[in-house]
Design a protein around this motif. Structure first.
Motif, PDB file in Angstrom:
ATOM      1  N   MET A   1      54.720 -11.903 -10.065  1.00  0.00           N
ATOM      2  CA  MET A   1      55.072 -13.136  -9.356  1.00  0.00           C
ATOM      3  C   MET A   1      55.621 -12.821  -7.970  1.00  0.00           C
ATOM      4  O   MET A   1      55.317 -13.524  -6.992  1.00  0.00           O
ATOM      5  CB  MET A   1      56.083 -13.941 -10.179  1.00  0.00           C
ATOM      6  N   LYS A   2      56.405 -11.762  -7.872  1.00  0.00           N
ATOM      7  CA  LYS A   2      56.947 -11.360  -6.564  1.00  0.00           C
ATOM      8  C   LYS A   2      55.822 -10.988  -5.598  1.00  0.00           C
ATOM      9  O   LYS A   2      55.868 -11.320  -4.403  1.00  0.00           O
ATOM     10  CB  LYS A   2      57.900 -10.180  -6.718  1.00  0.00           C
ATOM     11  N   ASP A   3      54.792 -10.294  -6.114  1.00  0.00           N
ATOM     12  CA  ASP A   3      53.665  -9.909  -5.258  1.00  0.00           C
ATOM     13  C   ASP A   3      52.963 -11.145  -4.688  1.00  0.00           C
ATOM     14  O   ASP A   3      52.552 -11.154  -3.514  1.00  0.00           O
ATOM     15  CB  ASP A   3      52.666  -9.063  -6.054  1.00  0.00           C
ATOM     16  N   GLN A   4      52.826 -12.181  -5.507  1.00  0.00           N
ATOM     17  CA  GLN A   4      52.210 -13.422  -5.017  1.00  0.00           C
ATOM     18  C   GLN A   4      53.085 -14.082  -3.957  1.00  0.00           C
ATOM     19  O   GLN A   4      52.582 -14.578  -2.948  1.00  0.00           O
ATOM     20  CB  GLN A   4      51.968 -14.382  -6.179  1.00  0.00           C
ATOM     21  N   GLU A   5      54.395 -14.076  -4.184  1.00  0.00           N
ATOM     22  CA  GLU A   5      55.302 -14.678  -3.196  1.00  0.00           C
ATOM     23  C   GLU A   5      55.267 -13.893  -1.882  1.00  0.00           C
ATOM     24  O   GLU A   5      55.370 -14.474  -0.803  1.00  0.00           O
ATOM     25  CB  GLU A   5      56.735 -14.729  -3.739  1.00  0.00           C
ATOM     26  N   GLN A   6      55.110 -12.572  -1.980  1.00  0.00           N
ATOM     27  CA  GLN A   6      55.022 -11.762  -0.770  1.00  0.00           C
ATOM     28  C   GLN A   6      53.752 -12.086   0.005  1.00  0.00           C
ATOM     29  O   GLN A   6      53.757 -12.127   1.242  1.00  0.00           O
ATOM     30  CB  GLN A   6      55.046 -10.275  -1.135  1.00  0.00           C
ATOM     31  N   LYS A   7      52.669 -12.341  -0.733  1.00  0.00           N
ATOM     32  CA  LYS A   7      51.418 -12.760  -0.092  1.00  0.00           C
ATOM     33  C   LYS A   7      51.629 -14.082   0.646  1.00  0.00           C
ATOM     34  O   LYS A   7      51.175 -14.257   1.784  1.00  0.00           O
ATOM     35  CB  LYS A   7      50.325 -12.917  -1.149  1.00  0.00           C
ATOM     36  N   HIS A   8      52.315 -15.011   0.012  1.00  0.00           N
ATOM     37  CA  HIS A   8      52.615 -16.294   0.664  1.00  0.00           C
ATOM     38  C   HIS A   8      53.456 -16.069   1.921  1.00  0.00           C
ATOM     39  O   HIS A   8      53.199 -16.668   2.970  1.00  0.00           O
ATOM     40  CB  HIS A   8      53.389 -17.217  -0.289  1.00  0.00           C
ATOM     41  N   LEU A   9      54.482 -15.242   1.785  1.00  0.00           N
ATOM     42  CA  LEU A   9      55.375 -14.981   2.915  1.00  0.00           C
ATOM     43  C   LEU A   9      54.614 -14.356   4.079  1.00  0.00           C
ATOM     44  O   LEU A   9      54.821 -14.731   5.246  1.00  0.00           O
ATOM     45  CB  LEU A   9      56.519 -14.066   2.468  1.00  0.00           C
ATOM     46  N   ASP A  10      53.735 -13.410   3.786  1.00  0.00           N
ATOM     47  CA  ASP A  10      52.941 -12.767   4.841  1.00  0.00           C
ATOM     48  C   ASP A  10      52.093 -13.797   5.582  1.00  0.00           C
ATOM     49  O   ASP A  10      51.948 -13.727   6.819  1.00  0.00           O
ATOM     50  CB  ASP A  10      52.039 -11.685   4.249  1.00  0.00           C
ATOM     51  N   LYS A  11      51.525 -14.739   4.841  1.00  0.00           N
ATOM     52  CA  LYS A  11      50.712 -15.787   5.465  1.00  0.00           C
ATOM     53  C   LYS A  11      51.553 -16.634   6.408  1.00  0.00           C
ATOM     54  O   LYS A  11      51.127 -16.936   7.539  1.00  0.00           O
ATOM     55  CB  LYS A  11      50.079 -16.669   4.383  1.00  0.00           C
ATOM     56  N   PHE A  12      52.736 -17.010   5.984  1.00  0.00           N
ATOM     57  CA  PHE A  12      53.575 -17.840   6.845  1.00  0.00           C
ATOM     58  C   PHE A  12      54.140 -17.059   8.027  1.00  0.00           C
ATOM     59  O   PHE A  12      54.382 -17.630   9.086  1.00  0.00           O
ATOM     60  CB  PHE A  12      54.684 -18.506   6.037  1.00  0.00           C
ATOM     61  N   GLU A  13      54.326 -15.763   7.844  1.00  0.00           N
ATOM     62  CA  GLU A  13      54.725 -14.934   8.991  1.00  0.00           C
ATOM     63  C   GLU A  13      53.650 -15.017  10.079  1.00  0.00           C
ATOM     64  O   GLU A  13      53.956 -15.100  11.266  1.00  0.00           O
ATOM     65  CB  GLU A  13      54.914 -13.481   8.553  1.00  0.00           C
ATOM     66  N   SER A  14      52.388 -15.005   9.644  1.00  0.00           N
ATOM     67  CA  SER A  14      51.277 -15.119  10.600  1.00  0.00           C
ATOM     68  C   SER A  14      51.229 -16.504  11.228  1.00  0.00           C
ATOM     69  O   SER A  14      51.024 -16.637  12.447  1.00  0.00           O
ATOM     70  CB  SER A  14      49.950 -14.828   9.902  1.00  0.00           C
ATOM     71  N   LEU A  15      51.427 -17.539  10.417  1.00  0.00           N
ATOM     72  CA  LEU A  15      51.372 -18.910  10.934  1.00  0.00           C
ATOM     73  C   LEU A  15      52.490 -19.184  11.935  1.00  0.00           C
ATOM     74  O   LEU A  15      52.291 -19.911  12.914  1.00  0.00           O
ATOM     75  CB  LEU A  15      51.458 -19.908   9.773  1.00  0.00           C
ATOM     76  N   VAL A  16      53.650 -18.619  11.700  1.00  0.00           N
ATOM     77  CA  VAL A  16      54.769 -18.787  12.631  1.00  0.00           C
ATOM     78  C   VAL A  16      54.388 -18.268  14.014  1.00  0.00           C
ATOM     79  O   VAL A  16      54.696 -18.887  15.038  1.00  0.00           O
ATOM     80  CB  VAL A  16      56.026 -18.067  12.094  1.00  0.00           C
TER      81      VAL A  16
END
Length: 232
Positions: free
Chosen positions: A101-116
């Protein structure tokens, strides 16, 4: 000579009349132009339309910025919750589930880092707070036992999935037709969060001590975090 003089005088008078008429025509034309320029709804109509378009664009940008800002912070908090839980359950069977589950959340976080970066969104000033608070929540519930850790997962993921759902609905409104990619991202991440919620329920979340109190307290904290993050 007399006839010629009269002819010349007539010609002069005609030129004067023509000049006078031209001058009057010029004055009239100028007056009409001035009246047209000052008429209500001429220049001001175009300016008002342009102003409305700018205002709508600013409002749309502000809303999308809020979406990205709060989701960026939320995914950081979620990743940190699982990191805190792994400090207790690392190397165990339940730890493997938490790691996924943490790996999936990290994937989400990486995406939002890019969107920011792509959308030039200012991250919330609360990022350092959510970084620490997320880890503390994960660690604290893990120390209460596996069931409490899973109860935390269920509560957090329920709030986050509901929040994504609300954002998807807003992106279906007129004016956001060009945000199909962002809408698809929100849907994908919402489905991941719902999967995490079901994993928590399947691993005895509801058997946690004082489950209802714990769950409602965590959900209230998450909603308060969303409210603050959208504004600062």
């Amino acid at each position: 000579a007399g006839v010629g003089g009269k002819s010349e005088e007539g010609s002069a008078e005609g030129e004067q009349a023509s000049t006078s008429g031209t001058e009057r025509g010029g004055v009239g034309s100028q007056q009409r132009e001035e009246a047209s320029e000052s008429a209500p709804g001429s220049e001001t109509l175009g300016a008002k339309r342009y102003s409305r378009v700018l205002a709508a664009d600013r409002e749309k940008k502000a809303k999308l910025d809020r979406f990205v800002r709060v989701d960026h912070a939320g995914e950081l908090g979620a990743a940190q919750i699982y990191a805190g839980q792994l400090a207790v359950f690392g190397g165990t069977e339940v730890g493997k589930i938490i790691e996924e589950m943490k790996d999936q959340e990290q994937k989400h976080l990486d995406k939002f880092e890019s969107l920011v970066i792509e959308r030039r969104v200012r991250p919330t000033v609360m990022m350092p707070v959510w970084n620490v608070a997320g880890y503390a929540l994960g660690l604290g519930t893990a120390l209460m036992g596996k069931e409490a850790a899973m109860a935390c997962t269920v509560a957090v993921e329920e709030v986050i999935s509901d929040h994504y759902n609300d954002q998807v609905r807003q992106l279906l409104e007129p004016g956001f037709e060009d945000e199909g990619e962002l809408r698809a991202t929100f849907r994908e991440f919402r489905d991941d969060e719902l999967e995490h919620k079901h994993i928590g329920l399947d691993h005895d979340a509801e058997l946690a001590p004082m489950y209802r109190v714990l769950s409602e307290t965590i959900k209230a904290g998450c909603r308060a975090a969303i409210f603050v993050t959208e504004r600062v």
